[in-house]
Write a protein that holds these residues in place. Sequence first.
Motif, short mmCIF file in Angstrom:
data_model
loop_
_atom_site.label_atom_id
_atom_site.label_comp_id
_atom_site.label_asym_id
_atom_site.label_seq_id
_atom_site.Cartn_x
_atom_site.Cartn_y
_atom_site.Cartn_z
N ASP A 1 0.86 -5.22 -5.46
CA ASP A 1 0.58 -4.98 -4.04
C ASP A 1 -0.65 -4.07 -3.95
OD1 ASP A 1 2.65 -6.51 -3.06
OD2 ASP A 1 4.09 -4.88 -3.20
N LYS B 1 -3.58 -2.17 -2.25
CA LYS B 1 -3.87 -1.57 -0.94
C LYS B 1 -5.37 -1.31 -0.83
CE LYS B 1 0.56 -1.07 0.20
NZ LYS B 1 1.17 -1.69 -0.99
N SER C 1 -8.02 0.97 1.23
CA SER C 1 -8.11 2.14 2.10
C SER C 1 -9.23 1.94 3.13
CB SER C 1 -8.39 3.39 1.27
OG SER C 1 -9.67 3.31 0.68
N TYR D 1 -3.24 0.41 -6.44
CA TYR D 1 -1.88 -0.13 -6.49
C TYR D 1 -0.97 0.91 -7.11
CZ TYR D 1 -2.63 -1.07 -11.49
OH TYR D 1 -2.89 -0.94 -12.82
N GLU E 1 -0.16 6.17 -8.24
CA GLU E 1 -1.21 5.37 -7.61
C GLU E 1 -2.38 5.25 -8.59
OE1 GLU E 1 -3.75 5.08 -3.44
OE2 GLU E 1 -2.84 6.97 -4.03
#
Length: 574
Positions: free
Chosen positions: A39, A41, A43, A50, A56
């Motif tokens: 997944d 992400k 920003s 991820y 993170e």
Amino acid sequence: MPIKQNAIALVSFIFAVLLAIYVKNFIPAQWMEQGYNYDVKVSADHVLSYVYQEQEIIIDTVVDYQSSPLNQQHLNQLTGAPELKQQWVVDKDQQFKLLKPAFHFGIWSLLPAVITIILCLLTREPLTALLAGIVVGAIMLGRYDLTDAVIIPNLAKEGTAALLLLYLWLLGGLLGIWSKTGAAQAFANYMTQHFVKGRKSAKLVTWFLGVLFFQGGTMSTVLVGTTVRPLADKAKVSHEEMSYIVDSTASPIASVLAFNAWPAYVQALIFIPGVSFLATEADRIAFFFKSIPFSFYSIFAVLGTLLLSLNITTFAGKRIRAAKLRAEKYQQLDAATAKPMSAKELQSADVPDGYQPHVLEFILPLITLTAIAVASFIFLGSPKINWAFAAALFLSAMMALLKGMSLAQVIEGFSNGLKGVVFASVILMLAVIIGSISKETGGGLFLVSLLSQQLPFWCLPVMLQLLTMMIAFSTGTSWGTYAIAFPLAMPLAWAIAQNQALQSPELFMMLCFASVLNGSVFGDQCSPISDTTILSAMTTGCDLMDHVKSQLFPAILAASMAGLLWTLICYFFV
């Protein structure tokens, strides 16, 4: 007969070494694209990241999939190993994927696992069999310095070090102190007086604890086996029966009562772009739980142990029936040729003169152990098994000291405990290494690559079951099999569902998912190089190969019934 078998084993090992040399020099590695979806992400300032293992991780560089040297088209043109080990790519649908190619040697990839299993069966000596498999695998990979290139790097891994810490120091120390204080025997006496009135009730208590400790895997195996060994020995239950019950209520129950770390781990492996019911992490965890009613093998395995606990041996096989009869008629818990995986230091209490054992010396550390494991899972997301065993060990030692036992006597019990499990810990260590070797040589990857998208849809679940059974049996790990099989099997299942226009694609995906999940559990449970198999034998005091052979029949029966049900549901309802 043993001399003849040993001669056959020696010839088999020499032949395997020659084959490994042949593979290393004449069989080219076949590289395959391996894609892992996370997944990702994005920003506000376009930084990609991820989450992996609660951390993170920033993605530095992403390239177009078609231009990546790690896609299958480029890998097919390679004459050697790729220069990159991994690379983030984005495809035409703007889906991010981490490419980490792997290789296999075709059917030769199975050689390390096959020779290990053959030698286990021939010699009944798992230590030498595992070493032989490691040697063969190391030669295939060109790692001729066995200590510095194979054993030490694997021991240096965090997971291996944690296993040795838990099973050599913490488990061994706890068992040793319980033996020194007589706590385990006191617990057995207490259970015998109040709950365990014979063999059936001893087995029922074992089954109930196996269901209760539904975290699965090594944790359940160690907790249940350690707890029930003294009371089962007192009730004269054969070690083959006990090890089977402990093993078959470990991983199988964890995949059914899945309030543990399994869904969180598995969901990361089953993401398929464009599939709505697998889109988010929450969707994939919900999909896991919706698939539980189709975990037929796990359900049958747990029911099978319940029937055995009730002294119904119709489905248990002749080996378990013979072991049960031997224990009832001759009071012999092991076969005459057995070599139990438990040292004499842990087979009897060595309580100092004047020391009065108490049942609470067993119950309170056990409650502490269980409470910490469950609480850490609830609040931290994963059970902290090392914390749990360390706290139980500390509490047991402190209770002994407060009751008047000298520090020297406590340390003596601790050291006796280490002696009692050191041999099994060495086998466990080698089992981890052979699993790593088998993965590196590509055994599981080769088996999965045998599948074709032209398969009739209704036979895919049972094909996935058989393949994952072989992968897990060969590598000795269910979670390792998940990492190999799910990223390949789930997209394959979805492609077949779309190509053949199935009316219930989600149901079909659930059946395929359950078959991979359950096939891996079967292979792990039955493999002589699996940590749970070894620990089931170790904690119950059973001979490893007696345990493996005796549980094969009921496990195969459960797997056969599961495969039949998956096929029928596929054929009539998908």
